[in-house]
Design an enzyme around this catalytic site. Sequence first.
Site, PDB file in Angstrom:
ATOM      1  N   SER A  27       5.340   6.993   3.538  1.00 41.09           N
ATOM      2  CA  SER A  27       6.180   6.445   4.603  1.00 41.09           C
ATOM      3  C   SER A  27       7.554   6.670   3.925  1.00 41.09           C
ATOM      4  O   SER A  27       7.902   6.798   3.044  1.00 41.09           O
ATOM      5  CB  SER A  27       5.793   4.912   4.870  1.00 41.09           C
ATOM      6  OG  SER A  27       6.171   4.119   3.866  1.00 41.09           O
ATOM      7  N   ASP A  63       4.179   9.537   7.031  1.00 41.24           N
ATOM      8  CA  ASP A  63       3.741   8.608   7.839  1.00 41.24           C
ATOM      9  C   ASP A  63       5.052   8.016   8.582  1.00 41.24           C
ATOM     10  O   ASP A  63       6.105   7.786   7.862  1.00 41.24           O
ATOM     11  CB  ASP A  63       3.185   7.430   6.912  1.00 41.24           C
ATOM     12  CG  ASP A  63       2.514   6.392   7.852  1.00 41.24           C
ATOM     13  OD1 ASP A  63       2.328   6.452   9.130  1.00 41.24           O
ATOM     14  OD2 ASP A  63       2.406   5.313   7.084  1.00 41.24           O
ATOM     15  N   ASP A 121       7.368   9.640  14.872  1.00 40.24           N
ATOM     16  CA  ASP A 121       7.438   8.283  15.490  1.00 40.24           C
ATOM     17  C   ASP A 121       8.578   8.299  16.480  1.00 40.24           C
ATOM     18  O   ASP A 121       9.513   7.621  15.950  1.00 40.24           O
ATOM     19  CB  ASP A 121       7.018   7.313  14.646  1.00 40.24           C
ATOM     20  CG  ASP A 121       7.157   5.964  15.203  1.00 40.24           C
ATOM     21  OD1 ASP A 121       7.192   5.952  16.376  1.00 40.24           O
ATOM     22  OD2 ASP A 121       6.851   4.986  14.623  1.00 40.24           O
ATOM     23  N   GLY A 150       0.883  -4.530   7.998  1.00 44.32           N
ATOM     24  CA  GLY A 150       1.064  -5.996   7.026  1.00 44.32           C
ATOM     25  C   GLY A 150      -0.265  -6.780   7.269  1.00 44.32           C
ATOM     26  O   GLY A 150      -1.100  -6.430   8.303  1.00 44.32           O
ATOM     27  N   HIS A 193      -3.354   2.421  13.607  1.00 39.24           N
ATOM     28  CA  HIS A 193      -2.277   1.899  12.290  1.00 39.24           C
ATOM     29  C   HIS A 193      -2.770   0.569  12.166  1.00 39.24           C
ATOM     30  O   HIS A 193      -3.537  -0.197  12.614  1.00 39.24           O
ATOM     31  CB  HIS A 193      -1.082   1.898  12.892  1.00 39.24           C
ATOM     32  CG  HIS A 193      -0.597   3.490  12.672  1.00 39.24           C
ATOM     33  ND1 HIS A 193       0.503   3.917  12.063  1.00 39.24           N
ATOM     34  CD2 HIS A 193      -0.991   4.505  13.416  1.00 39.24           C
ATOM     35  CE1 HIS A 193       0.487   5.164  12.132  1.00 39.24           C
ATOM     36  NE2 HIS A 193       0.021   5.513  12.981  1.00 39.24           N
ATOM     37  N   ASN A 221      -5.395   4.101   9.231  1.00 38.31           N
ATOM     38  CA  ASN A 221      -4.443   3.956   7.985  1.00 38.31           C
ATOM     39  C   ASN A 221      -4.401   2.823   7.407  1.00 38.31           C
ATOM     40  O   ASN A 221      -4.589   1.504   8.149  1.00 38.31           O
ATOM     41  CB  ASN A 221      -2.980   4.037   8.876  1.00 38.31           C
ATOM     42  CG  ASN A 221      -2.854   5.382   9.511  1.00 38.31           C
ATOM     43  OD1 ASN A 221      -3.327   6.054   9.498  1.00 38.31           O
ATOM     44  ND2 ASN A 221      -1.450   5.361   9.902  1.00 38.31           N
TER      45      ASN A 221
HETATM   46 ZN   LIG Z   1       1.730   2.935  11.123  1.00 38.04          ZN
END
Ligand SMILES: [Zn+2]
Length: 291
Positions: free
Chosen positions: A50, A85, A107, A184, A211, A233
């Site tokens: 990420s 990511d 994204d 999270g 995700h 993910n």
């Molecule tokens: Zn994600």
Amino acid sequence: MALVSMKAMLDEALAGQYAVGQFNLNNLEFTQAILLAANEERSPVILGVSEAYIPYMGGLPFIAGMVESLIKHYGITVPVALHLDHGSTYEVCIRALHAGFTSVMIDASHHELERNIEITQRVTEAAHVLGATVEAELGRITGREDDLVVDEAEAMYAVPEDCVRLVNETDIDCLAPALGSVHGPYRGQPKLGFDRMGEIRRLTGLPLVLHGGSGLPDEEVRKAISLGTAKINVNTDNQIACTSAIRTYLLDNPEAYDPRHYLVPARNAIQRSVSAKMRLFGSTGKAGGVV
Ligand SMILES: [Zn+2]
């Protein structure tokens, strides 16, 4: 084995009704643990990076170099994709591809649909010249800090007609439609939009990406795979495994000072966490060879 794109692994996963895990790199120990788990499970694997971790780990060329060196060092013989990511701009996607990444996620989901399509189209054109794959997102996949009530979360679900437009106008390789999963830890029971997942899969024909794969009940994961999810993910569950191992070691050994003494158990814990996900996703044994 050289790095590969996600193309063949996702097509095979879709046909074989399993999913390939994307496990995020947080540092050297995560990279070692994920590669070792993949090799031992004989599973294809996607290494996710990420944007926030790019400067933390020393930049894109360093990350690509570290991954390639470890693949050689360990003699990894399963397919490995190196994937950006949540790339937020065209520029960061191009920089990742230039550094040797074999796949990127653009994204642009925070933009209006037209603008999302336009940016995604540019990234796809460049990536496909290099044989790299592209993932795009529609709707908003939020973090738990956003603390949405369910009605608000459903309002952020991807709209099937928008997904069809994005796919048809951009030639992306896989799609992450927002359907209620969050980044999270989950607060309470997640409510995934399975009906819409099936509809989007039918309408687009593309492998779907889930995700926020940490902390989902196994049944929900299996249901998502049966509805065309071919990439899942995971980061938080591996981070929890890592940090718990370090916390336990340091509480038991307050005089410890050699990092290896707590990082080796941490690395082993990450590897066990990744292996368990590969078995749950059904990707174990799919790279050939004996498990
Ligand atoms: Zn994600």
